[in-house]
Design a protein around this motif. Structure first.
Motif: not given
Ligand code: SF4
Length: 229
Positions: A145-146, A148-150, A176-180
């Motif tokens: 996640q880190q 993905i977020d950065t 997980l969040r915010n992946w495409r």
């Protein structure tokens, strides 16, 4: 920095497949995948210590604009951030390939995450203590996640052996969040064109059904299971 090898080839996997690239392979890994195709950087790490200056010298002589820092696990390598900054300052495109179990903020143009599924865990007979250690370490949702977020750009590349592995991919993605979806790549495991072809046929169908990318292994299809390509 312990380096197993450097070589010029084309990128064989992922979003940049086919792009001429210089590969810098760090030696040493905190995992021991059952099917690892670079055991000389994991199970039996080889290579010599290289200074930053020496590696930069190799990069400056390489014709390719794209540089791939791979392993092994490059995030274990002391000085990996310094190396990325130096290569970035040369105007090169940097891909860092990692299993995503250790986080560090790096000035990479593409973070290539390859989270390891249960198909990677060696059995106790072949892996000895690594069977347990690998299973404990292979997946870190907070670290993924880190990244993905950065990351400026990233891909989530999963190695698939069996159709049921795709269910496991969906389980991991569900945490997980915010992946495409366009950043999720499903790649058949295999070190021969025959095995890759058989697995590719059903995997392509799974990719179509789920909206994920199919990722071939161009270097294996072109040259087989050879080192330095
Ligand atoms: S993470 Fe990569 S280098 Fe390490 S054992 Fe697995 S496949 Fe090999």
């Amino acid at each position: 920095m312990r380096i197993a090898e450097t070589f010029s080839s084309i990128q064989g996997e992922g979003k940049l497949a086919g792009v001429p690239s210089l590969f810098i392979r760090a030696s040493g890994c905190n995992l021991r995948c059952r099917w690892c195709d670079t055991p000389y950087a994991s199970w039996n790490p080889e290579g010599e210590n290289c200074s930053l200056e020496r590696i930069i010298g190799i990069v400056s002589k390489a014709p390719a604009r794209h540089v791939v820092i791979t392993g092994g696990e490059p995030l274990l390598m002391p000085g990996v951030a310094e190396l990325c900054f130096a290569i970035h300052a040369m105007g090169r495109h940097i891909t860092v390939e990692t299993a995503g179990t250790i986080f560090e903020l790096l000035p990479a143009d593409l973070i290539s995450l390859s989270p390891k599924l249960s198909n990677s865990t060696p059995d106790a007979e072949s892996g000895g203590p690594w069977s347990h250690i690998h299973e404990q370490r292979r997946l870190s949702i907070p670290v993924l996640q880190q990244f993905i977020d950065t990351a400026a750009d990233l891909q989530l590349k999963f190695v698939i052996q069996r159709p049921e592995d795709v269910d496991e991919v969906c389980e991991v993605l569900g945490k997980l969040r915010n992946w495409r979806a366009e950043d999720v790549l499903l790649m058949p495991e295999g070190t021969s064109a025959v095995v890759l072809e058989e697995r590719s046929l059903w995997l392509v169908e799974q990719c179509q059904a789920l909206g994920y990318r199919f990722a071939p292994r161009l270097h294996v299809m072109l040259w087989g299971n050879r080192r330095g390509v």
